[in-house]
Design an enzyme around this catalytic site. Structure first.
Site, PDB file in Angstrom:
ATOM      1  N   SER A 157      33.491  40.054  48.172  1.00  0.00           N
ATOM      2  CA  SER A 157      32.301  38.821  47.750  1.00  0.00           C
ATOM      3  C   SER A 157      31.411  38.218  48.112  1.00  0.00           C
ATOM      4  O   SER A 157      31.600  38.426  49.574  1.00  0.00           O
ATOM      5  CB  SER A 157      33.242  37.675  46.528  1.00  0.00           C
ATOM      6  OG  SER A 157      32.587  37.403  46.167  1.00  0.00           O
ATOM      7  N   TYR A 170      40.179  31.477  45.896  1.00  0.00           N
ATOM      8  CA  TYR A 170      39.612  32.658  46.016  1.00  0.00           C
ATOM      9  C   TYR A 170      38.497  33.124  46.928  1.00  0.00           C
ATOM     10  O   TYR A 170      38.540  33.547  47.459  1.00  0.00           O
ATOM     11  CB  TYR A 170      38.765  33.030  45.411  1.00  0.00           C
ATOM     12  CG  TYR A 170      37.392  34.067  44.678  1.00  0.00           C
ATOM     13  CD1 TYR A 170      38.596  34.736  44.055  1.00  0.00           C
ATOM     14  CD2 TYR A 170      36.543  33.832  44.862  1.00  0.00           C
ATOM     15  CE1 TYR A 170      37.451  35.783  43.859  1.00  0.00           C
ATOM     16  CE2 TYR A 170      36.270  35.027  44.623  1.00  0.00           C
ATOM     17  CZ  TYR A 170      36.437  36.240  43.855  1.00  0.00           C
ATOM     18  OH  TYR A 170      35.606  37.584  43.686  1.00  0.00           O
TER      19      TYR A 170
HETATM   20  P1  NAD Z   1      38.479  41.879  36.373  1.00  0.00           P
HETATM   21  O1  NAD Z   1      39.711  41.113  35.637  1.00  0.00           O
HETATM   22  O2  NAD Z   1      38.044  42.666  35.340  1.00  0.00           O
HETATM   23  O3  NAD Z   1      39.792  43.114  36.729  1.00  0.00           O
HETATM   24  C1  NAD Z   1      40.495  42.400  38.497  1.00  0.00           C
HETATM   25  C2  NAD Z   1      41.532  43.591  37.898  1.00  0.00           C
HETATM   26  O4  NAD Z   1      42.856  43.315  38.752  1.00  0.00           O
HETATM   27  C3  NAD Z   1      42.857  43.490  36.262  1.00  0.00           C
HETATM   28  O5  NAD Z   1      43.010  44.474  36.105  1.00  0.00           O
HETATM   29  C4  NAD Z   1      44.180  43.036  36.982  1.00  0.00           C
HETATM   30  O6  NAD Z   1      45.067  43.210  36.180  1.00  0.00           O
HETATM   31  C5  NAD Z   1      44.431  43.339  38.545  1.00  0.00           C
HETATM   32  N1  NAD Z   1      45.100  42.447  38.791  1.00  0.00           N
HETATM   33  C6  NAD Z   1      44.957  41.445  38.877  1.00  0.00           C
HETATM   34  N2  NAD Z   1      45.781  40.860  39.430  1.00  0.00           N
HETATM   35  C7  NAD Z   1      47.184  41.822  39.618  1.00  0.00           C
HETATM   36  C8  NAD Z   1      48.703  42.467  40.217  1.00  0.00           C
HETATM   37  N3  NAD Z   1      49.146  40.729  40.930  1.00  0.00           N
HETATM   38  N4  NAD Z   1      48.874  43.221  40.641  1.00  0.00           N
HETATM   39  C9  NAD Z   1      48.008  44.332  40.081  1.00  0.00           C
HETATM   40  N5  NAD Z   1      47.114  44.272  39.223  1.00  0.00           N
HETATM   41  C10 NAD Z   1      46.022  43.245  39.633  1.00  0.00           C
HETATM   42  O7  NAD Z   1      37.909  41.327  37.945  1.00  0.00           O
HETATM   43  P2  NAD Z   1      36.498  42.526  38.499  1.00  0.00           P
HETATM   44  O8  NAD Z   1      35.519  40.820  38.363  1.00  0.00           O
HETATM   45  O9  NAD Z   1      36.453  43.462  38.533  1.00  0.00           O
HETATM   46  O10 NAD Z   1      37.150  41.778  39.667  1.00  0.00           O
HETATM   47  C11 NAD Z   1      37.304  42.966  40.258  1.00  0.00           C
HETATM   48  C12 NAD Z   1      37.401  42.203  42.545  1.00  0.00           C
HETATM   49  O11 NAD Z   1      35.943  42.004  42.086  1.00  0.00           O
HETATM   50  C13 NAD Z   1      38.375  41.313  42.690  1.00  0.00           C
HETATM   51  O12 NAD Z   1      38.874  40.968  43.965  1.00  0.00           O
HETATM   52  C14 NAD Z   1      36.850  40.242  42.552  1.00  0.00           C
HETATM   53  O13 NAD Z   1      37.380  39.396  43.681  1.00  0.00           O
HETATM   54  C15 NAD Z   1      35.976  40.625  43.497  1.00  0.00           C
HETATM   55  N6  NAD Z   1      34.819  40.817  42.551  1.00  0.00           N
HETATM   56  C16 NAD Z   1      34.302  40.040  41.217  1.00  0.00           C
HETATM   57  C17 NAD Z   1      32.497  39.679  41.033  1.00  0.00           C
HETATM   58  C18 NAD Z   1      32.639  39.921  39.827  1.00  0.00           C
HETATM   59  O14 NAD Z   1      31.800  38.721  39.842  1.00  0.00           O
HETATM   60  N7  NAD Z   1      32.931  40.130  38.731  1.00  0.00           N
HETATM   61  C19 NAD Z   1      31.805  38.958  42.062  1.00  0.00           C
HETATM   62  C20 NAD Z   1      32.426  39.427  43.578  1.00  0.00           C
HETATM   63  C21 NAD Z   1      33.706  40.266  43.823  1.00  0.00           C
END
Ligand code: NAD
Length: 275
Positions: A157, A170
């Site tokens: 991120s 985070y």
């Molecule tokens: P999201 O909440 O849409 O998806 C996250 C997924 O991880 C979910 O399906 C959830 O069930 C799964 N998960 C969480 N804990 C878990 C566990 N203990 N075991 C198995 N699965 C688990 O989130 P997203 O926005 O798609 O984020 C995905 C990644 O991208 C993350 O690492 C997040 O930090 C990173 N990210 C997101 C953003 C953003 O703005 N959305 C920005 C930068 C980085």
């Protein structure tokens, strides 16, 4: 004169087609964590479209069902779902065995000042977003080293490179993931294994939609003001990123053409870290 393929780019010495349009992951097994939602879902679909045998892992069984239903099988790829909670670290390490491509994506977020941040949530965030990636990499490396090829892509991120208030767990987990990724890159180099981070700013996913709703309630302002005044203040480009755009960057890092890119962190941040 160098011969070019249909996409106009020179063929790679491996014989696989050049260019992203010709991204060919046939024969590769890709494990994507957190694949039931958001960025992980897009990454799983993108890699399967490129021909990979995708193993989509998540704790959310219903989300995985929706993903497999949405996947229209075509070409040589495939997509199979595996329900697993990554806090079971031994199971996570076992699950990674045999992967050629590992996408460490699963994540969660809690926004609270440090003095109110529950210790057990801090622990869970670090477990899922740092210790599980370590165990998954550990479980994947023996096969990658034996075959002389591997791609590890860690969905980090902007918060792997910059801090923001109220996101202690985070930011700590993502900064740790950056270090883990670089170490894996140095150790894997002699074995044809690359390890990189992708560093998105705010992406339009359920994780962010929840943050927008929470912040709108906390500040008593409409959701679009949260996006404009809280989330986009640091980016030069004033829009949210789409999950498919992250998946394209990930896909590039899995190509033969990206074989010299390792230990790097690729910001998809609309200019945030240009400050
Ligand atoms: P999201 O909440 O849409 O998806 C996250 C997924 O991880 C979910 O399906 C959830 O069930 C799964 N998960 C969480 N804990 C878990 C566990 N203990 N075991 C198995 N699965 C688990 O989130 P997203 O926005 O798609 O984020 C995905 C990644 O991208 C993350 O690492 C997040 O930090 C990173 N990210 C997101 C953003 C953003 O703005 N959305 C920005 C930068 C980085």
């Amino acid at each position: 004169m160098t011969q070019t393929d249909a996409s106009g780019t020179a063929p790679h010495p491996s014989g696989r087609p050049g260019g992203l349009a010709g991204l060919d992951l046939r024969g590769r097994t890709a494990l994507v964590t957190g694949a039931a939602s958001g960025i992980g879902r897009s990454c799983a679909l993108r890699l399967a479209a490129a021909g990979a045998r995708v193993r989509a892992l998540d704790r959310d069984a219903a989300g995985l069902d929706a993903l497999t239903a949405a996947y229209a099988a075509g070409g040589d790829g495939s997509l199979a779902a595996e329900v697993l909670d990554l806090t079971d670290l031994d199971a996570a390490e076992r699950a990674a065995a045999g992967a050629d491509i590992l996408v460490n994506n699963a994540g969660l977020q809690l926004v609270k000042p440090i003095e109110e941040f529950p210790g057990e949530v801090f622990h869970t965030v670090l477990t899922v977003m740092l210790e599980a990636p370590f165990r998954l990499i550990k479980g994947a490396l023996p096969h990658m080293y034996a075959s002389g090829w591997g791609r590890i892509v860690n969905i980090s991120s902007v918060h792997g490179l910059r801090a923001s208030p109220y996101k202690s767990a985070y930011v700590a987990a993502k900064h740790g993931l950056e270090g883990l990724s670089k170490t894996a890159a140095l150790e894997g180099a002699a074995h044809g294994v690359t390890s990189n981070c992708v560093n998105p700013a705010y992406v339009r996913t359920p994780l962010v939609e929840r943050q927008i709703a929470d912040q709108a309630a906390a500040h008593g302002i409409p959701a679009e003001r949260v996006v404009r005044e809280v989330m986009l203040t640091d980016t030069a480009l004033k829009r949210l990123l789409e999950p498919e755009e992250v998946a394209e960057a990930l896909a590039y890092l899995c190509t033969e053409q990206a074989s010299f890119i390792t230990g790097s962190s690729l910001p998809l941040d609309g200019g945030w870290t240009a400050h």
